[in-house]
Write a protein that holds these residues in place. Structure first.
Motif, mmCIF file in Angstrom:
data_model
loop_
_atom_site.group_PDB
_atom_site.id
_atom_site.type_symbol
_atom_site.label_atom_id
_atom_site.label_comp_id
_atom_site.label_asym_id
_atom_site.label_seq_id
_atom_site.Cartn_x
_atom_site.Cartn_y
_atom_site.Cartn_z
ATOM 1 N N LEU A 1 -38.018 -4.719 -10.620
ATOM 2 C CA LEU A 1 -38.559 -4.420 -9.301
ATOM 3 C C LEU A 1 -37.942 -3.156 -8.716
ATOM 4 N N ALA A 2 -36.621 -3.032 -8.916
ATOM 5 C CA ALA A 2 -35.946 -1.834 -8.406
ATOM 6 C C ALA A 2 -36.459 -0.579 -9.110
ATOM 7 N N GLU B 1 -39.907 0.388 -7.880
ATOM 8 C CA GLU B 1 -39.817 1.140 -6.643
ATOM 9 C C GLU B 1 -39.367 2.580 -6.902
ATOM 10 N N SER B 2 -38.350 2.654 -7.809
ATOM 11 C CA SER B 2 -37.871 4.001 -8.153
ATOM 12 C C SER B 2 -38.965 4.820 -8.843
ATOM 13 N N LYS C 1 -42.229 4.510 -8.410
ATOM 14 C CA LYS C 1 -43.174 4.969 -7.405
ATOM 15 C C LYS C 1 -42.643 6.201 -6.678
#
Length: 471
Positions: free
Chosen positions: A82-83, A86-87, A89
């Motif tokens: 998930l991290a 986000e990174s 994106k």
């Protein structure tokens, strides 16, 4: 028989029963053996199953522990995923931003590179047209990587191009003498002193010969002008090269005016282009020249210092020394003035009117000799321009015939008729103008001689009658 058969049957039956018991006994023994083996196999299978069950239970515990570990790893990886998503994106947004900036930068760079290459081509063209390139070999080599697109132009290439431009500016503003090679008028490459006048003109001096040089854009060499410059221009060049003069001829058109020296046609080269009309004009010119020479020689031979001669004759006449007067006239030769005075001396005893008539007649006798061929010369001077005009008309007729058949697409097709028209006009005027000038001068000379004869005749008559009155 039947008894025997029954006996045999009983014997065979007993034997068969005995065999059956043996077979059954053997079968029971085999069955027991098989059952024992089956029991042993069953026991071994039970032991192996127990061992397998124990191993499975042990593996299950390990698997449970691994499952618990993997579950924790999964949760950790899910969190990291998930991290990372986000990174990702954020990075994708950054990438889009950078791509946009990159496209802008690439567009600006491509425009700059195109500008540099265009300027490199312009610079190469400028250097190719500059006669300085004939004296500085290989100066355009710094532009080849940019022109050939073998290298991406950098600041070093741009600096080299700027240096070439400043060098060209500096050289094009200089007047200098440099030792260099050029192709002489014989087509041989020689070395000599070359006078460079900026980017306009170049001159050379070698082996006592001085002339102008032309620059060839194709092979970037200097070529001597095929025609030697006019003597006055050559003297100015030589004086400037020696440092004896401060001014020098220069061609501001970068060779265009100098090339006209090689294309100029002399009168003899232009004459054949005028067609058949030029030959009558030339004939008129030759005939007029002969008349002019004959009349000039004749008038020069018949000329004399009239005032001194007439004063001497009149002086002897006033003293009635007629023999001395006749002697002076005979010594002067067969000239108009002595002939007129000699006729007056022979009629000295006549009255004034008769004596004047004698002198007038003697003067009129000399006029045809003096004016001979002058009317012919005037006629030739009038005919020559008319023949030139006739040649102009015929040349223009030929030109219009060419236009009728071939149109006006190729000017060279019409040049023959136009050349004929212009050459005949030029030749007619070139012949007529000197003829008319000489006719005017010769006529003036004749009129002057006639006027002197008439004036001196009157003076002689006055002297004779004064001498009579004094007696």
């Amino acid at each position: 028989m039947c008894l025997v058969a029954m006996i045999l049957l009983c014997v065979s039956t007993a034997a068969f029963a005995q065999d059956m018991r043996a077979v059954q006994t053997e079968a029971r023994e085999r069955r027991a053996i098989i059952l024992e083996k089956a029991r042993e196999e069953k026991e071994r299978a039970a032991r192996e199953a127990e061992e397998s069950r124990q191993g499975i239970f042990a593996d299950r515990s390990a698997l449970n522990r691994s499952l618990e570990r993997l579950s924790g790893e999964k949760e950790r990886l899910t969190t990291e995923s998930l991290a990372l998503a986000e990174s990702l994106k954020a990075l994708q947004a950054k990438e889009r931003e950078l791509l946009g900036r990159r496209q802008e930068v690439e567009g600006a760079v491509r425009e700059l590179v195109g500008f540099v290459r265009v300027n490199a081509k312009d610079t190469d063209l400028l250097l190719g047209r500059s006669l300085q390139s004939a004296l500085v070999a290989g100066r355009e080599a710094a532009l080849q990587p940019i022109l050939n697109q073998t290298e991406y132009p950098g600041m070093d290439h741009i600096r080299a191009m700027v240096d070439l431009l400043f060098d060209e500016i500096s050289l094009s503003g200089q007047v200098r003498i440099k030792e260099g090679a050029f192709v002489n008028r014989a087509g041989e490459e020689v070395s000599g002193d070359i006078l460079v006048l900026g980017n306009f003109s170049a001159a050379y001096k070698v082996a006592g010969e001085t002339g102008f040089l032309l620059y060839s854009d194709d092979n970037r060499h200097l070529f001597a002008l095929s025609e030697a410059p006019p003597p006055r221009m050559a003297r100015k060049l030589e004086a400037y090269l020696k440092g004896e003069s401060e001014d020098v001829p220069i061609d501001m058109s970068k060779g265009a005016a100098l090339r006209q020296l090689t294309h100029q046609l002399s009168l003899m080269e232009q004459i054949p282009k005028g067609g058949p009309i030029v030959y009558p004009i030339l004939g008129i010119g030759v005939l007029a020249l002969l008349i002019i020479l004959e009349r000039t020689f004749y008038l020069f031979r018949k000329g004399m210092k009239t005032d001194r001669f007439v004063d001497a004759v009149c002086g002897h006449a006033s003293r009635s020394e007629w023999d001395r007067c006749v002697e002076l006239c005979n010594q002067a030769g067969k000239k108009p003035m002595p002939n007129v005075l000699l006729a007056g001396i022979n009629g000295r005893d006549m009255g004034r009117e008769d004596l004047e008539n004698v002198l007038q007649e003697a003067t009129l006798n000399e006029v045809p000799k003096l004016e001979r061929f002058l009317s012919t010369l005037g006629m030739l001077g009038a005919i020559a321009p008319l023949l030139g005009l006739l040649g102009t008309v015929t040349g223009m007729i030929n030109t219009f015939h060419v236009i009728t058949y071939y149109g006006t697409g190729d000017p060279r097709m019409m040049s023959g008729g136009i050349s004929e028209a212009l050459v005949t006009t030029m030749l007619g005027l070139s012949v007529a103008i000197p003829i008319m000038l000489c006719h005017t001068l010769l006529s003036g000379k004749v009129e002057n001689l006639i006027g002197q004869m008439e004036k001196k005749a009157v003076s002689f008559v006055n002297t004779v009658f004064k001498a009579r009155e004094g007696r």
